[in-house]
Write an enzyme that holds these catalytic residues in place. Structure first.
Site, mmCIF file in Angstrom:
data_model
loop_
_atom_site.group_PDB
_atom_site.id
_atom_site.type_symbol
_atom_site.label_atom_id
_atom_site.label_comp_id
_atom_site.label_asym_id
_atom_site.label_seq_id
_atom_site.Cartn_x
_atom_site.Cartn_y
_atom_site.Cartn_z
ATOM 1 N N ASP A 258 2.222 38.990 -10.236
ATOM 2 C CA ASP A 258 1.203 38.248 -9.497
ATOM 3 C C ASP A 258 -0.205 38.644 -9.913
ATOM 4 O OD1 ASP A 258 0.320 36.443 -7.426
ATOM 5 O OD2 ASP A 258 -0.185 38.208 -6.237
ATOM 6 N N LYS B 66 4.151 25.007 -2.464
ATOM 7 C CA LYS B 66 2.840 24.500 -2.037
ATOM 8 C C LYS B 66 2.836 22.980 -2.166
ATOM 9 C CE LYS B 66 0.587 28.801 -3.409
ATOM 10 N NZ LYS B 66 -0.342 29.465 -4.355
ATOM 11 N N GLU C 186 8.075 40.552 -5.893
ATOM 12 C CA GLU C 186 6.700 40.369 -6.359
ATOM 13 C C GLU C 186 6.032 41.722 -6.562
ATOM 14 O OE1 GLU C 186 3.723 37.440 -4.533
ATOM 15 O OE2 GLU C 186 3.050 39.372 -3.764
ATOM 16 N N LYS D 284 7.827 39.512 -1.072
ATOM 17 C CA LYS D 284 6.419 39.424 -1.444
ATOM 18 C C LYS D 284 5.651 40.609 -0.843
ATOM 19 C CE LYS D 284 4.765 35.359 -2.131
ATOM 20 N NZ LYS D 284 4.189 34.005 -1.969
ATOM 21 N N ARG E 52 0.819 -1.208 0.000
ATOM 22 C CA ARG E 52 0.000 0.000 0.000
ATOM 23 C C ARG E 52 0.857 1.264 0.000
ATOM 24 N NH1 ARG E 52 -3.894 0.390 -2.416
ATOM 25 N NH2 ARG E 52 -2.706 2.118 -3.306
#
Length: 284
Positions: A222, A136, A201, A168, A101
């Site tokens: 972005d 992510k 960004e 960012k 599995r």
């Protein structure tokens, strides 16, 4: 040849998964299967896909049988059709059933990521844009999932927070609160970590000139419109690499690539890829 993750990374992921499954305490296999029995089992694809994860699957069997061996029929990164035999594993049948599995879970999921990535790569073919992954990823499985992206023809972006600097939107807010400019932030990064690439960004064209003036290696566009991205490409004129990001899907990615950006990052490669249906069929 696509370089797999380090053996220690694979081993840790596999041992964690086997412990979660309590595979060493398999009440069925340990009671019903004699320790001396050996056999061969085939990994059989139930649908089309791109292969990734055989080294991880093999490690699952080797935890219980170090002599486990794999006869490979499809190479990592190779396309396969439904009903294809991907590989055959030969080992103790006990080890095979205890690890089945976990081996399949890794193989199916990593093939899913590779297959999803290849679809994006194919969609932008001929444009010059590369498909990037993101951070992510599934906690604890980042290196495996980024390996699957490579198997699918994608390119790994920064692996972690230390591999590359990225200013960012929240960093920009923090800089403003400290009365520092974007250029001040980039300069501080270069002083602290010389040689590390910097990305800034932005989310509209009004921010582009300040970003260019700070002289980062990359600028992240972005959630900008295709028209604005094309204009950013024109204004930048090669002074920095441009990365498009935000809500990219298979329907939109070609048009984004045609704006002339250098790269397109797609979080969905890892956070939304499904699994490819693969079975393990025991034969003697």
């Amino acid at each position: 040849m696509i370089q797999p993750p380090p053996e220690g990374v694979i081993r840790l992921a596999v041992e964690t998964a086997l412990a979660e499954d309590r595979a060493a305490e398999d009440v069925t296999t340990l009671a019903a299967v004699t320790p001396s029995l050996r056999g061969t089992a085939r990994f059989l694809a139930k649908q089309d896909g791109v292969l990734a994860g055989l080294p991880v699957a093999l490690e699952a069997f080797r935890v219980f049988d170090p002599t486990a061996g794999l006869a490979v029929h499809v190479q990592e990164g190779g396309r396969f059709a439904a009903r294809s035999i991907l590989a055959e594993v030969t080992c103790s049948v006990r080890a095979m059933l205890q690890a089945e599995r976990v081996a399949l879970n890794f193989l199916q999921r990593l093939c899913g990521t590779a297959t999803h990535t290849r679809a994006f790569v194919d969609a932008v073919a001929g444009t010059g844009a590369v498909i990037l992954d993101t951070r992510k990823t599934t906690p604890g499985l980042r290196d495996l999932e980024k390996y699957a992206v490579r198997c699918g023809g994608g390119t790994n972006h920064r692996r972690d927070l230390a591999a590359m600097a990225m200013i960012k939107d929240n960093h920009r807010e923090a800089l403003a609160r400290a009365e520092m400019s974007l250029a001040d932030g980039v300069a501080a990064i270069r002083q602290r970590t010389p040689g590390v690439a910097v990305e800034v960004e932005i989310d509209d064209l009004d921010q582009l000139e300040a970003a260019l003036a700070a002289r980062p290696e990359w600028i992240l566009l972005d959630n900008m419109s295709n028209a604005d991205m094309a204009e950013a490409v024109r204004r930048t004129h090669g002074r920095a690499k441009l990365e498009a990001s935000g809500g990219v899907n298979l329907k939109s990615v070609r048009a984004i690539a045609e704006t002339g950006v250098d790269a397109i990052s797609v979080g969905a490669l890892t956070h939304s890829a499904g699994s490819v249906d693969i079975s393990l069929d025991l034969e003697f």
